[in-house]
Motif scaffolding. Structure first.
Motif, PDB file in Angstrom:
ATOM      1  N   UNK A   1     -10.314  -1.825   8.473  1.00  0.00           N
ATOM      2  CA  UNK A   1     -11.453  -1.482   7.622  1.00  0.00           C
ATOM      3  C   UNK A   1     -11.398  -2.229   6.290  1.00  0.00           C
ATOM      4  N   UNK A   2     -10.413  -3.083   6.149  1.00  0.00           N
ATOM      5  CA  UNK A   2     -10.355  -3.913   4.948  1.00  0.00           C
ATOM      6  C   UNK A   2      -9.639  -3.278   3.776  1.00  0.00           C
ATOM      7  N   UNK A   3      -8.914  -2.189   4.033  1.00  0.00           N
ATOM      8  CA  UNK A   3      -8.157  -1.563   2.945  1.00  0.00           C
ATOM      9  C   UNK A   3      -6.740  -2.142   2.932  1.00  0.00           C
ATOM     10  N   UNK A   4      -6.394  -2.831   1.850  1.00  0.00           N
ATOM     11  CA  UNK A   4      -5.090  -3.504   1.792  1.00  0.00           C
ATOM     12  C   UNK A   4      -3.968  -2.542   1.454  1.00  0.00           C
ATOM     13  N   UNK A   5      -2.925  -2.517   2.278  1.00  0.00           N
ATOM     14  CA  UNK A   5      -1.759  -1.688   1.947  1.00  0.00           C
ATOM     15  C   UNK A   5      -1.055  -2.265   0.720  1.00  0.00           C
ATOM     16  N   UNK A   6      -0.462  -1.417  -0.086  1.00  0.00           N
ATOM     17  CA  UNK A   6       0.311  -1.910  -1.222  1.00  0.00           C
ATOM     18  C   UNK A   6       1.792  -1.570  -1.041  1.00  0.00           C
ATOM     19  N   UNK A   7       2.583  -1.766  -2.080  1.00  0.00           N
ATOM     20  CA  UNK A   7       4.020  -1.562  -1.916  1.00  0.00           C
ATOM     21  C   UNK A   7       4.366  -0.109  -1.595  1.00  0.00           C
ATOM     22  N   UNK A   8       3.612   0.828  -2.152  1.00  0.00           N
ATOM     23  CA  UNK A   8       3.867   2.237  -1.828  1.00  0.00           C
ATOM     24  C   UNK A   8       3.624   2.492  -0.341  1.00  0.00           C
ATOM     25  N   UNK A   9       2.527   1.922   0.186  1.00  0.00           N
ATOM     26  CA  UNK A   9       2.217   2.094   1.598  1.00  0.00           C
ATOM     27  C   UNK A   9       3.386   1.607   2.463  1.00  0.00           C
ATOM     28  N   UNK A  10       3.891   0.421   2.138  1.00  0.00           N
ATOM     29  CA  UNK A  10       4.989  -0.123   2.943  1.00  0.00           C
ATOM     30  C   UNK A  10       6.262   0.700   2.795  1.00  0.00           C
ATOM     31  N   UNK A  11       6.508   1.199   1.619  1.00  0.00           N
ATOM     32  CA  UNK A  11       7.695   2.035   1.444  1.00  0.00           C
ATOM     33  C   UNK A  11       7.605   3.303   2.288  1.00  0.00           C
ATOM     34  N   UNK A  12       6.407   3.876   2.304  1.00  0.00           N
ATOM     35  CA  UNK A  12       6.186   5.074   3.121  1.00  0.00           C
ATOM     36  C   UNK A  12       6.397   4.749   4.604  1.00  0.00           C
ATOM     37  N   UNK A  13       5.873   3.599   5.017  1.00  0.00           N
ATOM     38  CA  UNK A  13       6.012   3.179   6.420  1.00  0.00           C
ATOM     39  C   UNK A  13       7.466   2.915   6.783  1.00  0.00           C
TER      40      UNK A  13
END
Length: 360
Positions: free
Chosen positions: A210-222
DNA sequence: GTAGGGTTAG
């Protein structure tokens, strides 16, 4: 203002200085400035903020009976939420809405919704969201993100709450609200919390589509979620993606990953990751070294122990009690050489009284 | 006004 001068010229004001100034302002009924100073104090990280907040709030509202103006309301509502008095905040917001001269906005309501959700009062939060349109205020994505977070927090003990959070996400999307990076990250965390790794991975794909870019917090959560749920093969994939997006894991993320890999007995992967970490210029700290040593010892990987101890010594890091006892037991069992004892002696934690405790 | 995080025995 005096506090700005002090901060600029000398040092960070301490709690006594703040309290004295706030008390002075309250005496002259200058509550707007008092609350302003409270906010500044809060931002500076001064600790007994909750006590000072409560004192000012009680003086203003409950002793003086001063009818608060819009500015005061806007400062007081988050203040009351902060000190865990969301019921009073709720009452205040109602008064504010009933007053023709004052019009609370979506921000005022969202603060309250967020506070209620964090206190676990989901039904009350939903009731607030329901009355908002009656006051011509539409809940926005921030409001709903707080609600989703509220459900996800309850997912710790009740996994069906995660479904409810997903349901809300779906509903608001259908209504035309666009979830943002915070909404998605919140939901991803909830899904991992409920051990729903496949759903999390699917949502992560949808997020990107949907075009929403993950940021560093997103990757840390993942990363955290994958490692906690033994999804080791996804780690490398995520690191590559982070790199492509110009995002870098920090020392906490690396250390979390190292720990997760050791727990999953992925020693080679852990060692490789430690090298990558150093190569990318992320400096390991004392926790990283202790996690590494602990992981190596528990997994019978003794080759690097000496090197790690030497590096800790060079950096002036100390051993944790748990790491130390593991080392000692391996030496006693003649698995590690006695000659390490000299080095270990230098890295033993020393206990001392923290002088700052005596300051106040 | 909304989301994240590393130590804890064999």
């Amino acid at each position: 203002m005096l506090v700005r001068v002090i901060t600029k010229k000398f040092c960070e004001p301490n709690v006594v200085m703040y309290s004295t100034m706030i008390k002075g302002l309250c005496k002259t009924h200058d509550y707007v400035r008092a609350v302003g100073l409270l906010k500044l104090m809060d931002k500076s990280g001064c600790k007994p903020i909750v006590v000072v907040y409560s004192t000012v709030i009680d003086k203003m509202v409950f002793q003086k009976g001063i009818p608060p103006g819009a500015v005061t309301y806007n400062s007081l509502i988050p203040g009351l939420c902060k000190v865990g008095r969301s019921e009073e905040a709720s009452k205040m917001l109602k008064e504010m809405s009933d007053d023709q001269k004052m019009s609370p906005n979506v921000k005022n309501f969202s603060i309250l919704v967020d506070a209620l959700c964090k206190e676990g009062k989901i039904e009350e939060a939903e009731a607030i969201i329901k009355i908002m349109p009656e006051r011509d205020i539409l809940p926005d994505i921030v409001t709903y993100t707080s609600l989703i977070n509220g459900y996800c927090l309850q997912g710790y003990c009740n996994e069906s709450k995660i479904d409810e959070a997903m349901h809300i996400l779906q509903e608001i999307t259908e209504q035309g609200l666009e979830p943002d990076v915070v909404t998605y990250t919140t939901m991803l965390q909830g899904l991992f919390r409920g051990k729903r790794c496949e759903d999390a991975k699917e949502l992560f794909l949808i997020m990107k589509e949907t075009g929403c870019s993950p940021n560093d917090t997103t990757y840390n959560v993942l990363l955290h979620g994958c490692l906690k749920n033994q999804q080791y093969d996804d780690v490398k994939m995520l690191l590559v993606e982070m790199d492509e997006r110009g995002l870098e894991p920090d020392v906490v993320t690396y250390t979390t990953m190292l720990q997760g890999l050791f727990r999953g007995k992925r020693c080679e992967d852990a060692k490789e990751l430690f090298l990558i970490m150093k190569e990318t210029g992320c400096s390991p700290n004392d926790t990283t070294y202790n996690v590494l040593l602990h992981g190596c010892l528990k997994n019978q990987q003794y080759d690097d122990v000496n090197m790690l101890l030497v590096e800790m010594d060079e950096r002036g890091y100390l051993l944790w009690a748990s790491t130390l006892s593991l080392l000692q037991s391996r030496i006693a069992a003649k698995i590690l050489d006695e000659s390490l004892l000299r080095l270990i002696g230098k890295l033993e934690p020393k206990y001392s009284i923290n002088a700052s405790c005596l300051d106040t």
